[in-house]
Design an enzyme around this catalytic site. Structure first.
Site, PDB file in Angstrom:
ATOM      1  N   ASN A 110      -0.406   0.753  -3.896  1.00 14.30           N
ATOM      2  CA  ASN A 110      -1.252  -0.274  -2.985  1.00 14.30           C
ATOM      3  C   ASN A 110      -0.299  -0.696  -1.847  1.00 14.30           C
ATOM      4  OD1 ASN A 110      -2.186  -2.731  -2.326  1.00 14.30           O
ATOM      5  ND2 ASN A 110      -1.476  -3.964  -4.383  1.00 14.30           N
ATOM      6  N   TRP A 111      -0.609  -0.339  -0.709  1.00 12.48           N
ATOM      7  CA  TRP A 111      -0.014  -0.348   0.382  1.00 12.48           C
ATOM      8  C   TRP A 111       0.031  -2.080   1.031  1.00 12.48           C
ATOM      9  CZ3 TRP A 111      -1.252   3.563   4.672  1.00 12.48           C
ATOM     10  CH2 TRP A 111      -0.888   5.048   4.134  1.00 12.48           C
ATOM     11  N   LYS A 112      -0.822  -2.841   0.504  1.00 13.02           N
ATOM     12  CA  LYS A 112      -0.812  -4.137   0.482  1.00 13.02           C
ATOM     13  C   LYS A 112      -1.120  -4.079   2.151  1.00 13.02           C
ATOM     14  CE  LYS A 112       1.673  -5.675  -3.262  1.00 13.02           C
ATOM     15  NZ  LYS A 112       2.539  -6.658  -3.886  1.00 13.02           N
ATOM     16  N   HIS A 135      -6.038  -8.907  -8.078  1.00 12.53           N
ATOM     17  CA  HIS A 135      -4.526  -8.811  -7.676  1.00 12.53           C
ATOM     18  C   HIS A 135      -4.029 -10.211  -7.652  1.00 12.53           C
ATOM     19  CE1 HIS A 135      -0.609  -8.344  -6.016  1.00 12.53           C
ATOM     20  NE2 HIS A 135      -0.664  -7.011  -6.417  1.00 12.53           N
ATOM     21  N   GLU A 140      -1.976 -11.636  -5.720  1.00 11.59           N
ATOM     22  CA  GLU A 140      -1.897 -12.159  -4.461  1.00 11.59           C
ATOM     23  C   GLU A 140      -3.345 -12.502  -4.010  1.00 11.59           C
ATOM     24  OE1 GLU A 140      -0.014  -8.461  -2.626  1.00 11.59           O
ATOM     25  OE2 GLU A 140       1.816  -9.124  -3.619  1.00 11.59           O
ATOM     26  N   GLU A 187       0.443  -6.797 -14.483  1.00  9.94           N
ATOM     27  CA  GLU A 187       1.461  -7.091 -13.505  1.00  9.94           C
ATOM     28  C   GLU A 187       1.850  -8.381 -13.703  1.00  9.94           C
ATOM     29  OE1 GLU A 187       0.873  -4.208  -9.840  1.00  9.94           O
ATOM     30  OE2 GLU A 187      -0.363  -5.990  -9.674  1.00  9.94           O
ATOM     31  N   GLY A 234       7.180  -7.668  -6.514  1.00 11.59           N
ATOM     32  CA  GLY A 234       8.079  -7.698  -5.191  1.00 11.59           C
ATOM     33  C   GLY A 234       9.373  -8.380  -5.178  1.00 11.59           C
ATOM     34  N   SER A 293       7.590  -4.095  -9.501  1.00 14.28           N
ATOM     35  CA  SER A 293       8.945  -3.575  -9.031  1.00 14.28           C
ATOM     36  C   SER A 293       8.968  -2.348  -9.770  1.00 14.28           C
ATOM     37  CB  SER A 293      10.036  -4.662  -9.234  1.00 14.28           C
ATOM     38  OG  SER A 293      10.006  -5.818  -8.293  1.00 14.28           O
ATOM     39  N   GLY A 347       3.679  -1.291  -5.607  1.00 15.62           N
ATOM     40  CA  GLY A 347       3.360  -1.876  -4.387  1.00 15.62           C
ATOM     41  C   GLY A 347       4.301  -1.206  -3.380  1.00 15.62           C
ATOM     42  N   GLY A 348       5.713  -1.904  -3.157  1.00 15.24           N
ATOM     43  CA  GLY A 348       6.660  -1.549  -2.165  1.00 15.24           C
ATOM     44  C   GLY A 348       7.304  -0.090  -2.182  1.00 15.24           C
TER      45      GLY A 348
HETATM   46  P1  PGA Z   1       5.551  -4.453  -6.103  1.00 11.71           P
HETATM   47  O1  PGA Z   1       4.208  -4.606  -6.086  1.00 11.71           O
HETATM   48  O2  PGA Z   1       5.659  -2.781  -6.579  1.00 11.71           O
HETATM   49  O3  PGA Z   1       6.045  -4.059  -4.973  1.00 11.71           O
HETATM   50  O4  PGA Z   1       6.450  -5.471  -6.868  1.00 11.71           O
HETATM   51  C1  PGA Z   1       3.303  -4.214  -7.136  1.00 11.71           C
HETATM   52  C2  PGA Z   1       1.933  -4.838  -6.960  1.00 11.71           C
HETATM   53  O5  PGA Z   1       1.783  -5.890  -6.677  1.00 11.71           O
HETATM   54  O6  PGA Z   1       0.735  -3.840  -7.081  1.00 11.71           O
END
Ligand code: PGA
Length: 252
Positions: free
Chosen positions: A9-11, A97, A99, A167, A173, A211, A232-233
């Site tokens: 997930n590049w966000k 998600h 966010e 998650e 993050g 993470s 994500g990251g």
């Molecule tokens: P993260 O994000 O790996 O940067 O913690 C995961 C996500 O939000 O899908």
């Protein structure tokens, strides 16, 4: 056997030059199709979907989107529908998600509407569930996740695929990861909850997210109910992403 998936997930990250460099590196890293039947999915921002698709031509990578509209086509300025995403070659759509829930006010009701749109378009929704730190400390983690999962009740068409991503919000993050025991325990509870909703729980992949990095992936994947990761990251660096894919491929 359940599908095993590593999803990136590049966000809100990436530009045209990044898309091209990323695709070149990912194609090289996946020159050999991942072993162990692992599916790789990448979800860039919508505007880069077609560029990424073209740049990844021939690579064993599925295209994902990070969100979709809660409505079908119509006078809804700024919205991208699941039907449009499917039309662009998107197979997976991340929905709910944390966010989106916390920054954009997505309620369970909105999440349910988006899931319905994704199913109607023939996409595979990746439904995200997870508790905040406050909720975990109050002993509500399981109840919160089950409530978020319950939007699937009566919604999944016969034979349709769906993916769950657990998650924990406190792990996204932050560099804090659930222990492999915490992840496995919640995944087992979610699988049981899927069964109670009348869904084929044994066939539904449940990914862990929060993470996930090259150095903790293998231990998280040790849990028998952990079927992969939503990353994500670390998905923004092909080297790390490829290590996570390898860790899942190597799981026996
Ligand atoms: P993260 O994000 O790996 O940067 O913690 C995961 C996500 O939000 O899908």
């Amino acid at each position: 056997m359940r599908a095993r998936i590593v999803a990136g997930n590049w966000k809100s990250n990436g530009r045209q030059a990044f898309v091209e460099a990323y695709a070149t590196d990912l194609k090289a890293a996946l020159a050999q199709k991942p072993a162990g039947g692992v599916t790789v999915m990448v979800a860039p921002p919508d505007v880069y979907l077609s560029a990424l698709k073209a740049a990844l031509e021939g690579a064993p990578v599925e295209l994902g989107a990070q969100n979709c509209s809660a409505t079908a086509e119509g006078a809804y300025t700024g919205e991208v529908t699941a039907g449009m995403l499917a039309d662009q070659g998107v197979r997976y759509v991340i929905i709910g998600h944390s966010e989106r829930r916390s920054y954009y006010g997505e309620t369970d009701e909105v999440v349910r509407a988006k899931l319905a749109q994704a199913f109607a378009a023939g996409c595979v929704p990746v439904l995200c569930v997870g508790e905040t730190l406050e909720e975990r400390e109050a002993g509500q983690a399981e109840a919160v996740c089950k409530r978020q999962l319950s939007v699937l009740e009566g919604l999944v068409p016969e034979g349709a695929e769906v993916v769950i991503a657990y998650e924990p919000v406190w792990a996204i993050g932050t560099g804090k990861t659930a222990t492999s025991e915490q992840a496995q325990a919640m995944h087992a509870q979610l699988r049981a909850a899927l069964g109670s909703l009348g869904l084929p729980a044994d066939r539904i992949p449940i990914l862990y997210g929060g993470s996930v990095k090259a150095d903790n992936a293998a231990s998280l994947f040790a849990g028998e109910d952990v079927d992969g990761a939503l990353v994500g990251g670390a998905s923004l660096e092909v080297e790390s992403f490829a290590c996570i894919i390898a860790a899942l491929s190597e799981r026996t």
